[in-house]
Design a protein around this motif. Structure first.
Motif, PDB file in Angstrom:
ATOM      1  N   SER A  75      40.300  50.085 101.726  1.00  0.00           N
ATOM      2  CA  SER A  75      40.649  50.348 100.603  1.00  0.00           C
ATOM      3  C   SER A  75      40.891  49.606  99.082  1.00  0.00           C
ATOM      4  O   SER A  75      41.612  49.666  98.180  1.00  0.00           O
ATOM      5  CB  SER A  75      42.428  51.328 100.800  1.00  0.00           C
ATOM      6  OG  SER A  75      42.980  50.423 101.110  1.00  0.00           O
ATOM      7  N   LEU A  76      41.107  48.671  99.579  1.00  0.00           N
ATOM      8  CA  LEU A  76      41.778  47.184  98.922  1.00  0.00           C
ATOM      9  C   LEU A  76      39.891  47.010  97.392  1.00  0.00           C
ATOM     10  O   LEU A  76      40.183  47.125  96.774  1.00  0.00           O
ATOM     11  CB  LEU A  76      41.746  45.956  99.425  1.00  0.00           C
ATOM     12  CG  LEU A  76      43.637  46.322 100.102  1.00  0.00           C
ATOM     13  CD1 LEU A  76      43.758  44.366 100.216  1.00  0.00           C
ATOM     14  CD2 LEU A  76      44.277  46.314  98.191  1.00  0.00           C
ATOM     15  N   ASN A  93      34.979  47.787  93.789  1.00  0.00           N
ATOM     16  CA  ASN A  93      35.699  48.543  92.897  1.00  0.00           C
ATOM     17  C   ASN A  93      36.642  48.567  93.136  1.00  0.00           C
ATOM     18  O   ASN A  93      37.565  50.082  92.577  1.00  0.00           O
ATOM     19  CB  ASN A  93      35.047  49.817  92.863  1.00  0.00           C
ATOM     20  CG  ASN A  93      33.203  49.996  92.091  1.00  0.00           C
ATOM     21  OD1 ASN A  93      32.988  49.544  91.460  1.00  0.00           O
ATOM     22  ND2 ASN A  93      31.967  50.400  93.047  1.00  0.00           N
ATOM     23  N   GLY A  94      37.293  48.395  94.395  1.00  0.00           N
ATOM     24  CA  GLY A  94      38.086  48.292  94.958  1.00  0.00           C
ATOM     25  C   GLY A  94      39.692  47.899  93.782  1.00  0.00           C
ATOM     26  O   GLY A  94      39.272  46.773  92.629  1.00  0.00           O
ATOM     27  N   PRO A  95      40.907  48.421  93.767  1.00  0.00           N
ATOM     28  CA  PRO A  95      42.005  47.236  93.280  1.00  0.00           C
ATOM     29  C   PRO A  95      41.747  45.956  93.471  1.00  0.00           C
ATOM     30  O   PRO A  95      43.022  45.243  92.894  1.00  0.00           O
ATOM     31  CB  PRO A  95      43.094  47.909  94.312  1.00  0.00           C
ATOM     32  CG  PRO A  95      42.540  48.900  95.132  1.00  0.00           C
ATOM     33  CD  PRO A  95      41.747  49.075  95.426  1.00  0.00           C
ATOM     34  N   ILE A  96      41.271  45.500  94.161  1.00  0.00           N
ATOM     35  CA  ILE A  96      40.821  43.841  94.514  1.00  0.00           C
ATOM     36  C   ILE A  96      40.497  43.398  92.866  1.00  0.00           C
ATOM     37  O   ILE A  96      41.077  42.148  93.118  1.00  0.00           O
ATOM     38  CB  ILE A  96      40.649  43.441  95.846  1.00  0.00           C
ATOM     39  CG1 ILE A  96      40.618  41.871  96.139  1.00  0.00           C
ATOM     40  CG2 ILE A  96      38.685  43.502  95.674  1.00  0.00           C
ATOM     41  CD1 ILE A  96      41.692  41.727  97.076  1.00  0.00           C
ATOM     42  N   LYS A  97      40.156  44.080  92.495  1.00  0.00           N
ATOM     43  CA  LYS A  97      39.584  43.000  91.336  1.00  0.00           C
ATOM     44  C   LYS A  97      40.579  43.536  90.596  1.00  0.00           C
ATOM     45  O   LYS A  97      40.655  42.779  89.750  1.00  0.00           O
ATOM     46  CB  LYS A  97      38.016  44.406  90.079  1.00  0.00           C
ATOM     47  CG  LYS A  97      37.114  44.497  91.330  1.00  0.00           C
ATOM     48  CD  LYS A  97      35.950  45.242  90.792  1.00  0.00           C
ATOM     49  CE  LYS A  97      36.213  45.443  89.002  1.00  0.00           C
ATOM     50  NZ  LYS A  97      35.600  46.866  88.673  1.00  0.00           N
ATOM     51  N   LEU A  98      42.047  43.739  90.656  1.00  0.00           N
ATOM     52  CA  LEU A  98      42.718  43.752  89.729  1.00  0.00           C
ATOM     53  C   LEU A  98      43.715  42.875  89.795  1.00  0.00           C
ATOM     54  O   LEU A  98      44.396  42.357  89.205  1.00  0.00           O
ATOM     55  CB  LEU A  98      43.370  45.188  89.587  1.00  0.00           C
ATOM     56  CG  LEU A  98      43.099  46.504  88.982  1.00  0.00           C
ATOM     57  CD1 LEU A  98      43.910  47.745  88.985  1.00  0.00           C
ATOM     58  CD2 LEU A  98      42.042  46.164  87.446  1.00  0.00           C
ATOM     59  N   LEU A 106      35.713  36.384  93.499  1.00  0.00           N
ATOM     60  CA  LEU A 106      35.307  37.029  94.482  1.00  0.00           C
ATOM     61  C   LEU A 106      35.345  36.159  95.771  1.00  0.00           C
ATOM     62  O   LEU A 106      35.043  36.857  96.431  1.00  0.00           O
ATOM     63  CB  LEU A 106      34.152  36.137  94.029  1.00  0.00           C
ATOM     64  CG  LEU A 106      33.595  36.863  92.752  1.00  0.00           C
ATOM     65  CD1 LEU A 106      32.532  37.082  92.277  1.00  0.00           C
ATOM     66  CD2 LEU A 106      33.415  38.545  92.006  1.00  0.00           C
ATOM     67  N   SER A 107      35.342  35.195  95.858  1.00  0.00           N
ATOM     68  CA  SER A 107      35.691  35.007  97.053  1.00  0.00           C
ATOM     69  C   SER A 107      36.986  35.608  98.368  1.00  0.00           C
ATOM     70  O   SER A 107      36.482  35.639  99.401  1.00  0.00           O
ATOM     71  CB  SER A 107      36.180  33.176  97.662  1.00  0.00           C
ATOM     72  OG  SER A 107      34.928  32.221  97.038  1.00  0.00           O
TER      73      SER A 107
END
Length: 148
Positions: free
Chosen positions: A60-61, A79-84, A89-90
Motif C-alpha cells: 500500500s505504501l 506510485n504509492g504514498p511513499i513518494k509523498l 529512493l532507497s
C-alpha cells in the motif's frame, strides 16, 4: 509520468485495506484466543499473518507497477504514498523489497503450515520452541537468498 488509472488504484488500495483489517483481526484472535493445544500451530499462523501484514503495508505504501516498454523491456514504477513521504529512493526500494520478500515468504509459510498439518496426523506435535526455531530458520534462509 502519469499515475495509475483510478480503477486500478481503487482495486489496489481496497485489497490492501481488506488484507490489513482482517490480518489484524486474525493476529489479535491468534494472540488472545488460541487454545493451549494449538499453541505450536499458532506460532506458524502468527508468523504467516505478520508476513501478510507487512507485505500488505509495503504494497500500500509503494504501489509498484511494471510498465511494458515494447517487446523486450519493462520499467518498474513506484506510485504509492511513499513518494509523498520521502524523496529518498532507497527507502522506497526498501519497502518494495519488503513487499517482494513478503510475497515469496508468504508462499513458503503456507507450504510449511500444510506440511505441519500433515506431520501431526502421524506424529506428536513439535513444541513451540521447535516451531519458533524452524520458522526463524526458514525466514532467515529465504531472506539471505533474496537479499543476496
Amino acid at each position: 509520468m502519469l499515475g495509475p488509472p483510478l480503477i486500478l488504484s481503487i482495486i489496489h488500495y481496497t485489497a490492501c485495506s481488506v488484507s490489513l483489517i482482517f490480518g489484524s483481526i486474525l493476529l489479535l484472535l491468534l494472540i488472545f484466543y488460541t487454545p493451549s493445544r494449538l499453541k505450536a500451530f499458532a506460532v506458524l499462523l502468527r508468523t504467516l499473518t505478520v508476513i501478510e501484514l507487512s507485505t500488505s503495508l509495503s504494497a500500500s505504501l509503494v504501489f509498484p507497477r511494471i510498465i511494458p516498454l515494447g517487446m523486450d523491456a519493462a520499467a518498474g514504477v513506484i506510485n504509492g504514498p511513499i513518494k509523498l513521504m520521502t524523496s529518498n529512493l532507497s527507502i522506497s526500494w526498501t519497502f518494495y523489497t519488503c513487499e517482494l520478500h513478503g510475497t515469496l515468504q508468504y508462499n513458503v509459510f503456507m507450504s510449511v503450515c500444510y506440511c505441519y498439518r500433515y506431520y501431526v496426523l502421524r506424529r506428536k506435535a513439535p513444541s513451540v520452541i521447535q516451531i519458533r526455531l524452524f520458522a526463524s530458520t526458514v525466514f532467515i534462509i529465504s531472506f539471505a537468498l533474496y537479499v543476496r
